[in-house]
Write a protein that holds these residues in place. Sequence first.
Motif, short mmCIF file in Angstrom:
data_model
loop_
_atom_site.label_atom_id
_atom_site.label_comp_id
_atom_site.label_asym_id
_atom_site.label_seq_id
_atom_site.Cartn_x
_atom_site.Cartn_y
_atom_site.Cartn_z
N ILE A 1 49.44 8.02 6.00
CA ILE A 1 48.06 7.55 6.17
C ILE A 1 47.88 6.19 5.49
CG2 ILE A 1 45.62 8.11 5.77
CD1 ILE A 1 46.88 10.21 7.45
N GLY B 1 50.63 10.53 11.85
CA GLY B 1 49.46 10.74 11.00
C GLY B 1 49.03 12.19 10.99
N GLN C 1 49.33 3.23 7.40
CA GLN C 1 48.51 2.88 8.57
C GLN C 1 47.28 2.09 8.15
OE1 GLN C 1 47.82 5.98 11.57
NE2 GLN C 1 49.29 7.21 10.48
N TYR D 1 48.27 -1.47 7.31
CA TYR D 1 48.50 -2.23 8.54
C TYR D 1 47.18 -2.69 9.14
CZ TYR D 1 49.62 -3.17 13.43
OH TYR D 1 49.72 -3.76 14.67
N LYS D 2 46.22 -1.78 9.20
CA LYS D 2 44.92 -2.14 9.78
C LYS D 2 44.27 -3.28 8.99
CE LYS D 2 43.91 2.47 11.57
NZ LYS D 2 43.81 2.23 13.01
N SER E 1 55.74 -2.10 18.31
CA SER E 1 54.90 -0.91 18.18
C SER E 1 53.43 -1.28 18.00
CB SER E 1 55.38 -0.08 17.00
OG SER E 1 55.50 -0.91 15.87
N ASN E 2 53.12 -2.59 18.06
CA ASN E 2 51.73 -2.98 17.78
C ASN E 2 50.87 -3.08 19.01
OD1 ASN E 2 52.60 -3.26 15.20
ND2 ASN E 2 53.19 -5.38 15.55
N LEU F 1 53.95 -3.02 8.02
CA LEU F 1 54.03 -2.18 9.22
C LEU F 1 53.71 -0.75 8.77
CD1 LEU F 1 57.17 -2.96 11.42
CD2 LEU F 1 54.79 -3.00 12.11
#
Lengths: 309, 460
Positions: free
Chosen positions: B429, A277, B432, B435-436, A261-262, B200
Motif C-alpha cells: 500500500i 494491493g 503505491q 508512486y501516486k 506498468s504506468n 515505482l
Amino acid sequence: MQAQFKKAGKQPSGSSAAALTDGRTRTQREELLGWALVLPSVAIILALILYPVLYNIYLSFFQVNLSGASRFVGFLNHREVLGDREFWSALLTTVMYVVFSTIGATLLGLGVALVMNEKFPLRGLVRSLILLPYVAPVISVVFSWQFFFDPVNGIFMDIFYDKLGWFSQRINLIGSPATAVWVAIIFSIWKNFPFAYLMILSRLQAIDQNLYEAAEIDGAAGRHKFLYITLPEVYFVVNAIILLRVIWNFNKFEEVYLLTSNVKVLSVYTYLKAFTGAMDLGQGATLAVLQFILLIGFILFYVKRVIKW
Amino acid sequence: MKRKIVTILVLALFAVSSAGLLAQGQEEAAAAAKPVAIEFWTTETQSDRMATIQVLIDTFTALNPEITINLIPVDENALATQTQTAAAAGTLPALFEGPAETAVSFGTQGVLDLQATKAIVDKIGKDRFYSGPLKVLETTDKSSYYALPYHGWIQGIWYRADWFEEAGLNPPSTWEDTLKAAEYFYQPDKNQYGILVGTLPEAYAEQCFTPIAMSNDAALFDADKNLVFNSPEMKEAVEFYAELAKFNPPGPQTWRARDYYLQGKMAMFFYSTYIMDDLAMLEVAAGSLTGDNFGDLSGADFDPELVKNTRIAPIMTNESPAGYGTVVALGFFQQKDPAKTAAARKFIEYLYTPNAYITFLHMAPGGMNPMLKEIASNPRFQNDPMGLFKSYGPEKMAEIIDGLENVETFSIVEGVRIEEASEITAKQIIPQMLYKITQERMSVDAGMRWAEAEMRKLID
C-alpha cells in the motif's frame, strides 16, 4: 447438417412411413447423430468460454474473500466502480490508446502495402523483413524499447537531448505516466502495423488490373485511381482490420503492462485492482464485465452503422 | 462352551488387531519410502541463484531418492498474490522462501504449518539462532514461529565518500545532511543525479521509506493495534521522501537504477548489502555497465576504485536513529498430505546443515547473512569464493551481520507484533501511495487519505 435440422423440424416426428426398427425415424436418428457430433465442441465452449464469463458476472455481485466466505453485495461493486475517478481515467486512457494505435497501425499498414505493391529490386526480402516486429516475441522487443528510452543511458535521449538538443532536459518518456501512454501507442503501431499491411497487400494483389487500365484510358490521375478504385476495393478489408484491431487493443494487456506498468488502460487497471494491493476480486470482476459490455456495444455499433454488414 | 467361544472371540480379536497393527507398521514403513513430490517456491529468481539451489536439491534428493523437489521461482513482488490465489485453489506448495513480513502475513491468514516450524526451531535449538530475526517471526502469543529465519540483509545509504569529502559534506546519516547532499549532487544537465529512492509501486519503495518514517518516530500502528498512520510525523516523512525523490534520476525508479551509481552518475542510493559484490567484482558489475558494449553512449567502465570510495550509512536519524533490514525466511504451507510436510521438514533440516547452508549463503556474499551464530564464525563461510570477506575485511562483515540483531519494522511496536502491519507491507500500500504522490502529482494529504482507506480495507 443445418439443412438436415431444418428438414427434421418441418417433418412431424414419429412419421410411421419412415419408421425404422428401433422406433425412430431416419431424420430423428440423423438429428441425434448431429447432436452427438457437435456435443464435444459445445461442451468445450460451454466449459471454457461460457462458464468463465457467467462466473465472472456472478463474482461481480460479491465482495470476494479468498480465504473465507464471499458476501453478496448486489450492485455495490458496480456503483463503486462507476463512482471511481480512476475508472474513468482508465477508460479515457483506453479510448486514447485504442483510437490512436488502431488508426496509426491501419494507416501505416495501408501506406506500406501500397509501396510494397509496386515492383522494385529485392521486394520479396523487404516484404518479409517488414513482418519482423509482428513476429518477434513481445518480451524481447519490450526490453530493447526500454533500453532505447532509458533516460540516463538510452539511445533516444542521447540523440534527441545530447546531440540534437530537442529536449530541455532528460525525460523518462517510457516511465512518466504522462508520456508513457504515447510510447505505448507508438509501440503498438510499430508492433502491429505488419498485420494490416499483410491483409491489405493480399487484397491489393487481387484487384483486377483492367480497372486501372480502363481508368487510365479515361484519363484518371494516380490520385483518382487510388480514390475510386483502390480504396473501394480495400474498403471491407480495412474495416475488418479496424474492427479486429479495436477488439484486440481494447483488451490488450501484455504489450502495455510489460512495456510500462504506468499506463493504466482498463485491462491493466483491472489486473491491478484484482490482483495487487487489497486484491478486490469483486471489483475486478465488475471491471471485466463493464469492459465486456463496452466492447460488445462498440462491435454492434460498428458492424451495423459503419460497415453496414 | 460359552467360555470357549469367548476365548476364541478374544483370540480372534487380538489376532485381527495385531494383524492391523502389523499392517499399519508396514504402511508406515511404506509411507517413508513412498515417492513424494513437493514444490519449493523461492524468491531467488536469478538464474545463477536458481542453479545453486538446484545443486542443493540434487544433493539432497540423491541422499533421499524417494523425495522429489520442484523448484519454482516466484517474484518477491508477486509472492503475496500468488499465495492467495494458490490458497484459494488448494495448490499451495509445501515450502517457500520469502521475506519475513510476507511470511507473517501468511501466518495470520492461517495458511502456514506452525507446528512443523516450531519443531525445527526446537530441534536446531533456539539459542543457536540470532535472537533479533527469530523475534521478527515469533507469533503474538510467543508459542511458536511463523517461519524460520534463513538469511538476511541490512540496508543503508551507500554513498561516494570521495565526492562527499571533496564537497565538504557530511555523510547521509541525518535528514538534513541527506537532503543537502542530494540537492548538491543533482546536476541533470551533466547526467548526474543526487540520490535514488524507490518511486515505482514495488517493495523497494517501502524499503527506502521505512527507515525515514521510523527515524521520525512515525508508525503504522500503536502498541494497542490502532492504526495511527495518518499522523503529523508520518506526513513529515512522506513530504521529506517526496522532496528527496526530486533528486532522483528522471521518472519513476526502482532498485535497478543503482546501475547509474556503478556508472558514476549518482551520488547515493538506498540499497542492501547485496550491492557489495557488484561494487567489488568486475564480473558481477558487468551487467550494470554499458561502456563496453556501446562505446558511443555515455556509459561507463568498471571502476576498481569504487569499492574504496563507497561507504554505507546504515542508520538514518531525525527524531531518533533507525536502521532497516530484512530477514528472509523459510516457511511451511499447510498440506493435506502429511508425507509432503515430512519431506519438506527433512529438506529444511538439510538446508541448515553447515555445508548446505554455507553454499546457499555464498550465492550472494554480503547480501545473504547467516541466522545461526556458529555459521557467521565458521572459517569456511568467511572464505567466500568471491573473496568479498577479504576485500571488506571480517570486521566490516561482522558489523553487518550484527546489524541484523537490531532490524526494525513497522510490524513490531514496543515488542508487540502487529500482524496487520505485515499485511499492509505485503500488499504494498505504501509504495503505491508514494508512486501516486511522486509520479502522479497527487497531493500528500490526498495520497495519505487514499492509503489509509486501503489499509482499513485490509484490517477490517
